[in-house]
Enzyme design. Structure first.
Site, PDB file in Angstrom:
ATOM      1  N   CYS A 149       0.841  -1.199   0.000  1.00 42.76           N
ATOM      2  CA  CYS A 149       0.000   0.000   0.000  1.00 42.76           C
ATOM      3  C   CYS A 149       0.873   1.244   0.000  1.00 42.76           C
ATOM      4  O   CYS A 149       2.019   1.230   0.420  1.00 42.76           O
ATOM      5  CB  CYS A 149      -0.961   0.038   1.180  1.00 42.76           C
ATOM      6  SG  CYS A 149      -2.145  -1.299   1.244  1.00 42.76           S
ATOM      7  N   ARG A 152       5.926  -0.699  -4.548  1.00 44.53           N
ATOM      8  CA  ARG A 152       5.591  -1.350  -3.288  1.00 44.53           C
ATOM      9  C   ARG A 152       4.597  -2.494  -3.473  1.00 44.53           C
ATOM     10  O   ARG A 152       4.422  -3.320  -2.586  1.00 44.53           O
ATOM     11  CB  ARG A 152       5.008  -0.320  -2.311  1.00 44.53           C
ATOM     12  CG  ARG A 152       6.013   0.737  -1.881  1.00 44.53           C
ATOM     13  CD  ARG A 152       5.335   1.869  -1.139  1.00 44.53           C
ATOM     14  NE  ARG A 152       4.769   1.453   0.121  1.00 44.53           N
ATOM     15  CZ  ARG A 152       5.376   1.554   1.304  1.00 44.53           C
ATOM     16  NH1 ARG A 152       6.613   2.033   1.361  1.00 44.53           N
ATOM     17  NH2 ARG A 152       4.787   1.164   2.411  1.00 44.53           N
ATOM     18  N   TRP A 199      -3.089  -2.667  -1.567  1.00 46.85           N
ATOM     19  CA  TRP A 199      -2.751  -4.083  -1.668  1.00 46.85           C
ATOM     20  C   TRP A 199      -3.773  -4.814  -0.818  1.00 46.85           C
ATOM     21  O   TRP A 199      -3.817  -4.646   0.401  1.00 46.85           O
ATOM     22  CB  TRP A 199      -1.334  -4.316  -1.159  1.00 46.85           C
ATOM     23  CG  TRP A 199      -0.786  -5.689  -1.352  1.00 46.85           C
ATOM     24  CD1 TRP A 199      -0.158  -6.176  -2.456  1.00 46.85           C
ATOM     25  CD2 TRP A 199      -0.770  -6.756  -0.384  1.00 46.85           C
ATOM     26  NE1 TRP A 199       0.231  -7.481  -2.247  1.00 46.85           N
ATOM     27  CE2 TRP A 199      -0.132  -7.860  -0.989  1.00 46.85           C
ATOM     28  CE3 TRP A 199      -1.249  -6.889   0.921  1.00 46.85           C
ATOM     29  CZ2 TRP A 199       0.052  -9.081  -0.331  1.00 46.85           C
ATOM     30  CZ3 TRP A 199      -1.076  -8.099   1.584  1.00 46.85           C
ATOM     31  CH2 TRP A 199      -0.427  -9.174   0.962  1.00 46.85           C
ATOM     32  N   ASN A 237      -3.184   2.475   5.401  1.00 53.58           N
ATOM     33  CA  ASN A 237      -2.284   1.331   5.306  1.00 53.58           C
ATOM     34  C   ASN A 237      -2.356   0.578   6.620  1.00 53.58           C
ATOM     35  O   ASN A 237      -2.305   1.202   7.683  1.00 53.58           O
ATOM     36  CB  ASN A 237      -0.834   1.766   5.074  1.00 53.58           C
ATOM     37  CG  ASN A 237      -0.608   2.345   3.706  1.00 53.58           C
ATOM     38  OD1 ASN A 237      -1.488   2.346   2.857  1.00 53.58           O
ATOM     39  ND2 ASN A 237       0.593   2.871   3.486  1.00 53.58           N
ATOM     40  N   GLY A 238      -2.443  -0.747   6.565  1.00 56.37           N
ATOM     41  CA  GLY A 238      -2.498  -1.526   7.787  1.00 56.37           C
ATOM     42  C   GLY A 238      -3.757  -2.367   7.857  1.00 56.37           C
ATOM     43  O   GLY A 238      -4.450  -2.580   6.863  1.00 56.37           O
ATOM     44  N   GLU A 289      17.666 -18.720  -1.346  1.00 53.64           N
ATOM     45  CA  GLU A 289      17.462 -17.396  -1.937  1.00 53.64           C
ATOM     46  C   GLU A 289      17.320 -17.470  -3.448  1.00 53.64           C
ATOM     47  O   GLU A 289      16.492 -16.772  -4.037  1.00 53.64           O
ATOM     48  CB  GLU A 289      18.620 -16.475  -1.544  1.00 53.64           C
ATOM     49  CG  GLU A 289      18.589 -15.087  -2.177  1.00 53.64           C
ATOM     50  CD  GLU A 289      17.380 -14.251  -1.793  1.00 53.64           C
ATOM     51  OE1 GLU A 289      17.166 -13.199  -2.433  1.00 53.64           O
ATOM     52  OE2 GLU A 289      16.641 -14.634  -0.862  1.00 53.64           O
ATOM     53  N   LYS A 303      14.014 -16.173  -5.515  1.00 51.19           N
ATOM     54  CA  LYS A 303      14.037 -15.199  -6.596  1.00 51.19           C
ATOM     55  C   LYS A 303      13.250 -15.713  -7.802  1.00 51.19           C
ATOM     56  O   LYS A 303      12.492 -14.976  -8.425  1.00 51.19           O
ATOM     57  CB  LYS A 303      15.490 -14.894  -7.015  1.00 51.19           C
ATOM     58  CG  LYS A 303      16.279 -14.049  -6.042  1.00 51.19           C
ATOM     59  CD  LYS A 303      15.906 -12.585  -6.019  1.00 51.19           C
ATOM     60  CE  LYS A 303      14.902 -12.218  -4.993  1.00 51.19           C
ATOM     61  NZ  LYS A 303      15.209 -12.388  -3.599  1.00 51.19           N
ATOM     62  N   GLU A 351       9.464 -15.728  -7.020  1.00 45.81           N
ATOM     63  CA  GLU A 351       8.887 -14.391  -6.887  1.00 45.81           C
ATOM     64  C   GLU A 351       8.540 -13.762  -8.231  1.00 45.81           C
ATOM     65  O   GLU A 351       7.472 -13.150  -8.375  1.00 45.81           O
ATOM     66  CB  GLU A 351       9.873 -13.462  -6.152  1.00 45.81           C
ATOM     67  CG  GLU A 351       9.954 -13.669  -4.665  1.00 45.81           C
ATOM     68  CD  GLU A 351      10.928 -12.707  -4.019  1.00 45.81           C
ATOM     69  OE1 GLU A 351      10.568 -12.077  -3.019  1.00 45.81           O
ATOM     70  OE2 GLU A 351      12.066 -12.579  -4.526  1.00 45.81           O
ATOM     71  N   HIS A 395      16.685 -37.517   0.986  1.00 48.69           N
ATOM     72  CA  HIS A 395      15.651 -37.779   1.992  1.00 48.69           C
ATOM     73  C   HIS A 395      14.281 -37.318   1.512  1.00 48.69           C
ATOM     74  O   HIS A 395      13.427 -36.951   2.328  1.00 48.69           O
ATOM     75  CB  HIS A 395      16.017 -37.097   3.309  1.00 48.69           C
ATOM     76  CG  HIS A 395      17.270 -37.629   3.925  1.00 48.69           C
ATOM     77  ND1 HIS A 395      17.367 -38.904   4.450  1.00 48.69           N
ATOM     78  CD2 HIS A 395      18.493 -37.067   4.089  1.00 48.69           C
ATOM     79  CE1 HIS A 395      18.586 -39.103   4.913  1.00 48.69           C
ATOM     80  NE2 HIS A 395      19.297 -38.003   4.698  1.00 48.69           N
ATOM     81  N   LYS A 402       6.635  -4.642  -1.734  1.00 50.49           N
ATOM     82  CA  LYS A 402       8.029  -4.377  -1.391  1.00 50.49           C
ATOM     83  C   LYS A 402       8.223  -4.258   0.113  1.00 50.49           C
ATOM     84  O   LYS A 402       9.147  -4.816   0.681  1.00 50.49           O
ATOM     85  CB  LYS A 402       8.501  -3.094  -2.080  1.00 50.49           C
ATOM     86  CG  LYS A 402       9.981  -2.773  -1.837  1.00 50.49           C
ATOM     87  CD  LYS A 402      10.876  -3.855  -2.389  1.00 50.49           C
ATOM     88  CE  LYS A 402      12.341  -3.560  -2.173  1.00 50.49           C
ATOM     89  NZ  LYS A 402      13.197  -4.673  -2.590  1.00 50.49           N
TER      90      LYS A 402
END
Length: 615
Positions: free
Chosen positions: A2, A27, A79, A105-106, A488, A492, A495, A511, A610
């Site tokens: 947001c 964002r 968002w 926002n929130g 990581e 990436k 995402e 395993h 973001k």
């Protein structure tokens, strides 16, 4: 997550709001809207989709000429949390009489109870959001208070959850009311004008003077003044601070995407992370932000690292570093789980909080939990003046500059370098020989040049991306320091390309995940020539025996793995502790090129934000 922007002054408001909203697009959001005060009338326009769609729609209206003269307004990118993305659920939200407009926002956690109560009192709701309950509550409070500021304060005392809000009213057309709890807000100070934003990038083109609102504070903005107080009506005094980055740093600079620009910036951002800190001849480092807690670190009984997402992966590498060189127990925790399991934290413990934005809600909650339990809390952040930076007892900025791409790249490698600096400082305090410290310092200072070498081979990595862009699954394997790199690298790819990818310790493949391997399964193996090298060769052999296709990240002139892997990507050699800084670079590029070739929105991947400012 947001975005908020607001303006009050003498200029036309709509262009300022739209410009600010465009700066906040990175964002992550699904809808956008603005509210303007025009001739004592509240004008609200909002739309699902991109800011550009809202702007086109707004510009096409016949009344736009009149609207352009407005000198007060607020804008928002949403968002979705409560209610699906739609025009109705987009912000701003208004009260029953379309007199008050609010952006938020929130999350308002008790919105259901508030809404039920207000509906019984005759309020009519239009959306499925938690935010609308707040604007109606403000409307109700205004019946008793008579003025907007008091109504906002009274309403906020009744809500549970997090918020960064901006409120305007046609009945009081000379002010913006702003307040925050857990969701960042900054005020930009101008000449006969003031700005409001959730992120400095939205207003840096207009002013570099800012005031940071703290949790529990409310601000009243007019064009000539800024008054701040607590929601309990106690006046507060704020210090005006300076934004340290410029507009050029948040532009693409000729690159097709922010993500590629930020990948290519890493030689310089690594230099910035080390500048003035590495004392090569002394074999140690100087970290001014930790100078007041050096004794605490020297005598710490345990270190806890709390972070989320990419920062958590950096924390895992930091755990390996600190335990190996600092000889101290370290635990890396998901910040989102930390406070909900009643962690055993006590005086004598040191808790490092890692967050690019410094505003991550879960990480901030972990900080406060650790502080309450008596631990020393220290921040590793990128954004100067962020909440985690301000609430920590000390810390280290990574100095990566603004990171606009949602998928973190340069912040991750800068976090790794800062963790290495912290490790070296603690290790020297605890007896690491000076000569060994000098060797690590020398290798640290060589990293930027080695990253440049890797980046020069980007075209070869793009060819690998072309080969695998249509695959549906990837497996990433690493050992030791490079197990977190496998995590990581997989993150990436997930995402930004929406390909399912998993990272594993290479030895754990047998395993379970080995059942997935066939000639359709690309396996990325991070295999520098470190102390686990012989073991990971065995893991590669296991993959090849099952017809898996291997993409290997290896050191230069590695002939052994070259005979086993289907594709080889070479990186320069460095000491084991620093190898993740180099081995992650090809994986960033691989994810980027695959996403581009699949036609994905690299900088704004679906459903992601973001700065995650809700829990």
């Amino acid at each position: 997550m947001c975005g908020i922007v607001g303006y009050i002054g003498n200029k036309q408001t709509a262009p300022i709001l739209f410009e600010g909203l465009r700066r906040l697009e990175y964002r992550g959001y699904d809808s956008a809207g603005i509210a303007l005060l025009q001739n004592s009338r509240l004008v609200v326009r909002k739309k699902i989709g991109k800011v550009s769609q809202l702007e086109v729609s707004f510009g096409a209206e016949k009344e736009n000429i009149a609207l352009g003269t407005s000198v007060l307004g607020i804008g928002h990118t949403r968002w979705a949390t409560h209610g699906t993305p739609s025009d109705i659920n987009a912000h701003p939200h208004t009260d029953c009489n379309d007199e008050i407009a609010l952006i938020h926002n929130g999350i308002i956690e008790n919105y259901g109870a508030i809404r039920t109560k207000l509906e019984k009192e005759g309020h009519v709701f239009k959306s499925a959001t938690d935010t609308e309950a707040l604007v109606h509550l403000i409307e109700e409070m205004k019946k008793y208070s008579g003025d907007l500021e008091t109504a906002v304060r009274l309403a906020l005392r009744q809500v549970e959850g997090t918020y960064g809000i901006a409120v305007i009213s046609s009945a009081e057309p000379d002010k913006i009311i702003a307040a925050r709890k857990g969701s960042p807000l900054i005020i930009g100070v101008g000449d006969q004008e003031n700005f409001l934003a959730s992120d400095a990038s939205a207003i840096v083109d207009h002013t570099r003077k800012v005031v940071y609102l703290e949790d529990g504070e409310i601000a009243v903005l007019s064009k000539n003044s800024i008054d701040t107080k607590t929601i309990d009506n106690k006046m507060t005094t704020k210090q005006v601070e300076q934004i340290t980055f410029d507009l050029a740093q948040i532009e693409k600079g000729g690159f097709p995407h922010f993500m590629l620009k930020e990948i290519m910036e890493q030689p310089e951002t690594l230099r910035n992370a080390m500048r003035g800190r590495v004392l090569r001849e002394e074999g140690t480092v100087k970290l001014s932000g930790l100078s007041d807690v050096k004794s605490v670190l020297e005598h710490a009984q345990r270190i806890i690292i709390a972070a989320c997402g990419t920062s958590w992966h950096a924390g895992l590498v930091g755990e390996y570093m600190l335990e190996h060189y600092g000889k101290i127990p370290v635990e890396t925790e998901y910040a989102s789980e930390f406070r909900y399991r009643n962690p055993i934290v006590k005086p004598g413990d040191v808790v490092f909080l890692i967050s690019q934005s410094g505003e991550t809600a879960d990480t901030l909650a972990a900080l406060r939990e650790a502080k309450q339990k008596g631990a020393a809390v220290l921040g590793i952040c990128n954004v100067v003046g962020s909440t985690i930076a301000r609430e920590s007892q000390g810390g280290v900025y990574i100095h990566a500059g603004p990171e606009i791409g949602v998928a973190s790249t340069k912040a991750f490698t800068s976090q790794l370098v800062v963790l290495a600096l912290i490790t070296l400082m603690i290790a020297r305090q605890r007896g690491l020989p000076e000569e060994e410290g000098r060797k690590i310092c020398a290798q640290l200072l060589e990293l930027p040049g080695k990253v440049e070498t890797i980046l020069q081979g980007a075209e070869e990595i793009e060819k690998v991306a072309e080969e695998f862009k249509d695959n549906s699954n990837f497996l990433y394997l690493g050992r030791g320091y490079n197990f977190p790199v496998a995590l990581e690298g997989a993150l990436k790819l997930k995402e930004i390309s929406y390909i399912h990818a998993e990272g594993y310790p290479a030895a754990e493949m047998k395993h379970g995940p080995i059942a997935l391997i066939d000639n359709n399964m690309p396996v990325v193996v991070i295999a520098p020539r470190d102390r686990t090298y012989e073991k990971i060769i065995s893991n590669i052999e296991e993959v090849k025996a099952r017809r898996g296709r291997v993409i290997a990240i290896v050191n230069e002139r590695d002939s052994h793995i070259a005979s086993l892997a289907d594709y080889l990507i070479q990186v320069p050699k460095t000491v084991d502790v620093l190898s993740p800084v180099l081995t992650i670079i090809p994986l960033q590029l691989l994810a980027y090129y695959i996403a581009v070739k699949r036609g994905c929105n690299v900088d704004q991947p679906r459903n992601l934000a973001k700065s995650v400012t809700v829990e």
